[in-house]
Design a protein around this motif. Structure first.
Motif, PDB file in Angstrom:
ATOM      1  N   LEU A 228     100.312 -76.294 -28.837  1.00  0.00           N
ATOM      2  CA  LEU A 228      99.688 -76.448 -27.522  1.00  0.00           C
ATOM      3  C   LEU A 228      98.240 -75.963 -27.558  1.00  0.00           C
ATOM      4  N   ARG A 229      98.014 -74.859 -28.300  1.00  0.00           N
ATOM      5  CA  ARG A 229      96.665 -74.318 -28.420  1.00  0.00           C
ATOM      6  C   ARG A 229      95.758 -75.316 -29.177  1.00  0.00           C
ATOM      7  N   GLN A 230      96.286 -75.906 -30.253  1.00  0.00           N
ATOM      8  CA  GLN A 230      95.505 -76.869 -31.018  1.00  0.00           C
ATOM      9  C   GLN A 230      95.200 -78.122 -30.181  1.00  0.00           C
ATOM     10  N   SER A 231      96.205 -78.573 -29.428  1.00  0.00           N
ATOM     11  CA  SER A 231      96.014 -79.742 -28.569  1.00  0.00           C
ATOM     12  C   SER A 231      94.965 -79.466 -27.499  1.00  0.00           C
ATOM     13  N   LYS A 232      94.964 -78.239 -26.972  1.00  0.00           N
ATOM     14  CA  LYS A 232      93.979 -77.859 -25.952  1.00  0.00           C
ATOM     15  C   LYS A 232      92.567 -77.864 -26.545  1.00  0.00           C
ATOM     16  N   ILE A 233      92.448 -77.383 -27.786  1.00  0.00           N
ATOM     17  CA  ILE A 233      91.130 -77.395 -28.455  1.00  0.00           C
ATOM     18  C   ILE A 233      90.645 -78.837 -28.602  1.00  0.00           C
ATOM     19  N   LEU A 234      91.559 -79.738 -28.982  1.00  0.00           N
ATOM     20  CA  LEU A 234      91.187 -81.138 -29.184  1.00  0.00           C
ATOM     21  C   LEU A 234      90.717 -81.787 -27.886  1.00  0.00           C
ATOM     22  N   THR A 235      91.450 -81.534 -26.790  1.00  0.00           N
ATOM     23  CA  THR A 235      91.183 -82.252 -25.543  1.00  0.00           C
ATOM     24  C   THR A 235      90.090 -81.609 -24.698  1.00  0.00           C
ATOM     25  N   THR A 236      89.987 -80.282 -24.724  1.00  0.00           N
ATOM     26  CA  THR A 236      89.032 -79.611 -23.828  1.00  0.00           C
ATOM     27  C   THR A 236      87.734 -79.206 -24.510  1.00  0.00           C
ATOM     28  N   GLU A 237      87.742 -79.113 -25.831  1.00  0.00           N
ATOM     29  CA  GLU A 237      86.533 -78.674 -26.523  1.00  0.00           C
ATOM     30  C   GLU A 237      85.996 -79.733 -27.469  1.00  0.00           C
ATOM     31  N   LEU A 238      86.847 -80.227 -28.347  1.00  0.00           N
ATOM     32  CA  LEU A 238      86.372 -81.120 -29.406  1.00  0.00           C
ATOM     33  C   LEU A 238      86.032 -82.517 -28.881  1.00  0.00           C
ATOM     34  N   LEU A 239      86.950 -83.109 -28.115  1.00  0.00           N
ATOM     35  CA  LEU A 239      86.722 -84.475 -27.629  1.00  0.00           C
ATOM     36  C   LEU A 239      85.492 -84.569 -26.714  1.00  0.00           C
ATOM     37  N   PRO A 240      85.325 -83.662 -25.727  1.00  0.00           N
ATOM     38  CA  PRO A 240      84.098 -83.735 -24.910  1.00  0.00           C
ATOM     39  C   PRO A 240      82.820 -83.534 -25.735  1.00  0.00           C
ATOM     40  N   LEU A 241      82.891 -82.649 -26.745  1.00  0.00           N
ATOM     41  CA  LEU A 241      81.707 -82.395 -27.582  1.00  0.00           C
ATOM     42  C   LEU A 241      81.314 -83.642 -28.354  1.00  0.00           C
ATOM     43  N   ILE A 242      82.303 -84.313 -28.947  1.00  0.00           N
ATOM     44  CA  ILE A 242      82.012 -85.530 -29.713  1.00  0.00           C
ATOM     45  C   ILE A 242      81.532 -86.647 -28.791  1.00  0.00           C
ATOM     46  N   GLU A 243      82.150 -86.761 -27.609  1.00  0.00           N
ATOM     47  CA  GLU A 243      81.711 -87.782 -26.649  1.00  0.00           C
ATOM     48  C   GLU A 243      80.257 -87.534 -26.239  1.00  0.00           C
ATOM     49  N   ARG A 244      79.902 -86.246 -26.066  1.00  0.00           N
ATOM     50  CA  ARG A 244      78.528 -85.919 -25.689  1.00  0.00           C
ATOM     51  C   ARG A 244      77.560 -86.279 -26.819  1.00  0.00           C
ATOM     52  N   ILE A 245      77.961 -85.997 -28.057  1.00  0.00           N
ATOM     53  CA  ILE A 245      77.121 -86.367 -29.213  1.00  0.00           C
ATOM     54  C   ILE A 245      76.919 -87.877 -29.244  1.00  0.00           C
TER      55      ILE A 245
END
Length: 398
Positions: A228-245
């Motif tokens: 759940l922690r890894q999934s949260k990192i993917l959806t709340t931190e990693l995915l928005p960061l890559i989308e912003r890039i």
């Protein structure tokens, strides 16, 4: 002659710098050629080719060498230089975990030694699966932050390509693997296993098997929290960061393309100034109209509200006694309707629902019959559909 474990560990510590150089060489080229090995030993002014092979740190591959997987993974872990793995690589654990789980269920009452071995192997597979997910998340996060900082001065078009590839090829498929609500995901399979192990850790008589079930159950609880922690990192931190890039790179790429030929199209007035008021032009007149209403004071009188309706209080003891005297009651809800009509000539819905609470008394045993029956009852303008409940003498109120 096999070297002592302590000897190998001391060797790794003493020559760690050259071993890291060998690791980086293999990471980039896939193998370590004899020429590069000679260059590295000369660079560090040491000759350890024989020990590297004897201690099974390097294994020959044709005319080259490669670091054995166990040492490669160790250095990778120490250096925290994990490379993103395709979700297909992680997905293979769905097959191995599912197969072991199937064999455990089929032979739960069979050979205990074989069952215990399969439980241990399943626990190891689950642990390896989570470690791979964690490595993948860390590597994607590190590479994304590096891409955001653009330390290597990557072209904006290349940033768009990389960001899009990571979203489509890594993050979305990995999120699918971690989605417990997806029927074919590994997370969903682990949930099924946790329910199964929880049941058998409480019912298994054989001590060793029970301990293994218990160990796996608590392992799965921890793995679930970690996933759940890894999934949260993917959806709340990693995915928005890559989308912003990706978004920033698309804008900048378009802007650079425009600057290369600025006269090809008419430039809009980007810095045109406009003045806007934060309130309406008619605000003054609207406010004046409101205040004019209060110029002439009008006397206002308040009277206490008198409620002529008598408040009804439900007398539970009275109606419980009445229910006892009417046993057996073949239809409890009809009895409630009839009783209120006798006492008040008419039935009010509030009184009806208050009286039906007798059915929930701990001393009452309700009989719904072998097959549930439903009846309809009209109270004023309301039609109720209710299950038929019977209260018998011998099984009713004690």
């Amino acid at each position: 002659m096999k070297a002592e474990p302590r000897t190998i560990l001391r060797f790794l510590l003493e020559y760690f710098d050259i071993i890291v150089d060998l690791y980086e060489t293999q990471s980039k080229g896939g193998v370590i050629t004899r020429e590069i090995l000679s260059e590295l030993t000369s660079k560090h002014n040491i000759d350890i080719k024989v020990q590297l092979v004897d201690y099974k740190i390097l294994s020959p591959v044709n005319d080259s060498y490669e670091i054995r997987t166990v040492y490669y993974n160790l250095i990778e872990f120490i250096q925290s230089e994990f490379k993103p793995m395709l979700p297909e690589t992680i997905e293979k654990y769905h097959v191995s975990i599912s197969e072991l789980f199937r064999k455990i269920k089929e032979n739960i009452n069979g050979d205990k030694v074989l069952l215990n071995q399969r439980l241990t192997e399943l626990s190891n597979e689950i642990r390896t699966f989570y470690e791979m997910v964690e490595k993948n998340t860390i590597s994607l996060l590190n590479e994304t932050r590096e891409l955001k900082a653009n330390v290597k001065k990557i072209d904006y078009r290349e940033k768009i390509v990389r960001a899009s590839r990571w979203i489509d090829e890594y993050i979305i498929p990995l999120n699918k693997i971690l989605d417990i609500n997806h029927s074919s995901s590994i997370a969903n399979k682990l949930y099924d296993i946790s329910e199964y192990t929880n049941r058998y850790r409480l019912t298994t008589d054989e001590e060793n098997t029970r301990v293994l079930f218990e160990k796996m159950y608590f392992q799965l609880i921890q793995v679930n929290d970690n996933l759940l922690r890894q999934s949260k990192i993917l959806t709340t931190e990693l995915l928005p960061l890559i989308e912003r890039i990706r978004t920033e790179s698309i804008i900048l790429t378009g802007w650079i393309t425009f600057l290369k030929n600025p006269y090809k199209q008419k430039v809009p007035r980007m810095l045109e100034t406009k003045r806007h008021s934060i309130y309406s032009r008619s605000t003054f007149f609207n406010a004046a109209e409101i205040f004019e209403q209060f110029k002439n004071d009008v006397d206002v009188y308040f009277d206490d509200e008198v409620n002529s309706d008598e408040k009804w209080i439900f007398d539970k003891e009275y109606y419980t006694t009445k229910l006892k005297s009417n046993l057996p009651v073949p239809d409890f809800f009809k009895w409630c309707n009839k009783t209120l009509k006798e006492d008040y000539k008419k039935v009010e819905i509030e009184k009806f629902f208050a009286l039906t609470t007798l059915a929930f008394d701990e001393d009452i045993e309700r009989d719904f019959g072998a097959k549930p029956e439903f009846e309809k009852l009209k109270i004023n303008d309301l039609t109720l559909t209710y299950p038929k409940i019977t209260i018998n003498k011998q099984h009713g109120i004690s």
